[in-house]
Write a protein that holds these residues in place. Structure first.
Motif, mmCIF file in Angstrom:
data_model
loop_
_atom_site.group_PDB
_atom_site.id
_atom_site.type_symbol
_atom_site.label_atom_id
_atom_site.label_comp_id
_atom_site.label_asym_id
_atom_site.label_seq_id
_atom_site.Cartn_x
_atom_site.Cartn_y
_atom_site.Cartn_z
ATOM 1 N N SER A 143 13.066 25.338 24.737
ATOM 2 C CA SER A 143 13.457 24.763 26.023
ATOM 3 C C SER A 143 12.246 24.139 26.710
ATOM 4 O O SER A 143 12.335 23.063 27.316
ATOM 5 N N GLU A 157 16.272 31.580 31.422
ATOM 6 C CA GLU A 157 17.635 31.143 31.104
ATOM 7 C C GLU A 157 18.675 31.997 31.825
ATOM 8 O O GLU A 157 19.647 31.473 32.368
ATOM 9 N N GLN A 193 16.405 22.832 32.959
ATOM 10 C CA GLN A 193 16.756 22.914 31.546
ATOM 11 C C GLN A 193 17.417 24.255 31.261
ATOM 12 O O GLN A 193 17.081 25.272 31.845
#
Length: 187
Positions: A79, A120, A159
Motif C-alpha cells: 500500500s 488499514e 489508500q
C-alpha cells in the motif's frame, strides 16, 4: 488536534530549518504544550516523522512533564509502494526499504509502552480501532471527540489495502517483517 499534523500546528518548514529555527520551534512547541496542559491533560500529536523526531519530542515532553505513549501506524508495504510510486520517481524496491527503515525506527521510538495499530483497520473501521486503541493505552477520550475523529479520518484519497500488482514484488525481508508485525504487534 487529532487530525492536524504537528508540522501544521507549529508551521515547520524543513526546507528552511537551521539552528535558530530549531530553537524557535522548540520554544513555540514548549509554550503550546504548556497552554494545552491548562486546557486538558490529554491531547494527541500526529507526526508522520515522529520516529525521526522522537529525540526532539521526547526531550520536550520530559521538560514540560508530559507523560506520553507512542502509537505506531502499521501500513501494508505494498500500500505504501502504491502511494509513493505516484508521488516519487523511485524504484519500488527502494520504497519497500524505506518502509522497512520507517517501521524499525517507529518501533524503536515507541519503546516498551508503545502500541501498534493497523492503518488499514483504522481506515476501514475507525470506531472499532479507536476503541481498541483507547483500551490498550488506558486513555479514554470524550465520546464526541472520538466520533468526530472517526468520521473525519476517512478520506476518499486515503489508500486502502495492499495492491496485488505489488504483492508479488515484496522483498523477502520486508515480507517477513510485515508478517511478524501483523501477527505479534498490530491491534
Amino acid at each position: 488536534f487529532f487530525n492536524r499534523s504537528a508540522l501544521d500546528v507549529f508551521e515547520i518548514d524543513f526546507g528552511r530549518l537551521d539552528t535558530n529555527g530549531a530553537k524557535n520551534i522548540r520554544k513555540l512547541a514548549k509554550a503550546t504544550f504548556v497552554k494545552w496542559q491548562l486546557v486538558s491533560r490529554r491531547f494527541a500529536i500526529k507526526d508522520p516523522r515522529a520516529a525521526r523526531l522522537m529525540p526532539f519530542w521526547g526531550a520536550l515532553f520530559e521538560e514540560v512533564e508530559i507523560s506520553y505513549r507512542c502509537v505506531v501506524a502499521h501500513r501494508h508495504p505494498s500500500s505504501v509502494v502504491r502511494s509513493m510510486v505516484k508521488l516519487y520517481d523511485m524504484p519500488e524496491v527502494n520504497i519497500y526499504y524505506l518502509w522497512l527503515i520507517h517501521m524499525v525506527e517507529s518501533f524503536l521510538a515507541a519503546g516498551v509502552g508503545g502500541v501498534a495499530v493497523s492503518y488499514e483497520y483504522m481506515v476501514e473501521q475507525p470506531a472499532i480501532t479507536m476503541e481498541a486503541l483507547q483500551i490498550n493505552l488506558g486513555i479514554y477520550g470524550e465520546s464526541v471527540e472520538v466520533e468526530n475523529f472517526c468520521s473525519s479520518f476517512i478520506d476518499g484519497k486515503l489508500q486502502r489495502n495492499g495492491d496485488d500488482a505489488f504483492a508479488g514484488k515484496i522483498p523477502g525481508l520486508i515480507c517477513e517483517l510485515n508478517d511478524l508485525i501483523s501477527r505479534k504487534f498490530v491491534n
